[in-house]
Design an enzyme around this catalytic site. Sequence first.
Site, PDB file in Angstrom:
ATOM      1  CG  HIS A  13       0.595   2.956  -0.074  1.00 66.18           C
ATOM      2  ND1 HIS A  13      -0.618   3.480  -0.412  1.00 66.18           N
ATOM      3  CD2 HIS A  13       0.375   1.672   0.323  1.00 66.18           C
ATOM      4  CE1 HIS A  13      -1.550   2.560  -0.221  1.00 66.18           C
ATOM      5  NE2 HIS A  13      -0.972   1.456   0.229  1.00 66.18           N
ATOM      6  CD  GLU A  98       0.805   0.098  -3.315  1.00 72.12           C
ATOM      7  OE1 GLU A  98      -0.033   0.252  -2.418  1.00 72.12           O
ATOM      8  OE2 GLU A  98       1.429   1.048  -3.836  1.00 72.12           O
ATOM      9  N   GLY A 104      -9.293  -2.685  -4.658  1.00 72.64           N
ATOM     10  CA  GLY A 104     -10.535  -2.042  -4.263  1.00 72.64           C
ATOM     11  C   GLY A 104     -11.754  -2.861  -4.614  1.00 72.64           C
TER      12      GLY A 104
END
Length: 169
Positions: A13, A98, A104
């Site tokens: 991650h 990702e 965000g």
Amino acid sequence: MLAAGCETVIIGHCEERNDKMGLLLAAGVAQDTCRKTVNDLLNQEIRASLARGLRVLYCIGEKSEEQDRWQEVLGEQLERGLAQLTTEERERIVIAYEPVWSIGPGKTPADAPYITKIARFVKEVTADGAEGGLPVVYGGGLKTDNAKMLAGIPEIDGGLIALTRFVGE
């Protein structure tokens, strides 16, 4: 974790990658060497998890400063992260993409053409003689706003819902 009922582990991650990179940089390791070392450490985690019978969700992604060389960055994450794995082990891995640069508040989300391009690349690189390559899920923030768009991308096999919160049903 197996005794607790876990079947799958998330490895690589973006926050984990950043933590490892920060520690290596603080220790004085050069940035190019850090990136390779992080991918090698993640490979060790993947192999250890698979050896213990867990499935792996392996996260890959590029930062904004890496976008112009995304193939190199993602290619290295895949090559080093999946090194030394047997065909049977690879069958227990799912790739989570990702796009760190788009995750965000206030950031521009990745669009369908970009996500499609990445998913096709990942499937091509991970095909390794197998038809279609490894499954790819979108890990860049699954929301009600983008769920339909993501579901419309044939190369995307699902979505990673992490800290995202849906309101209502």
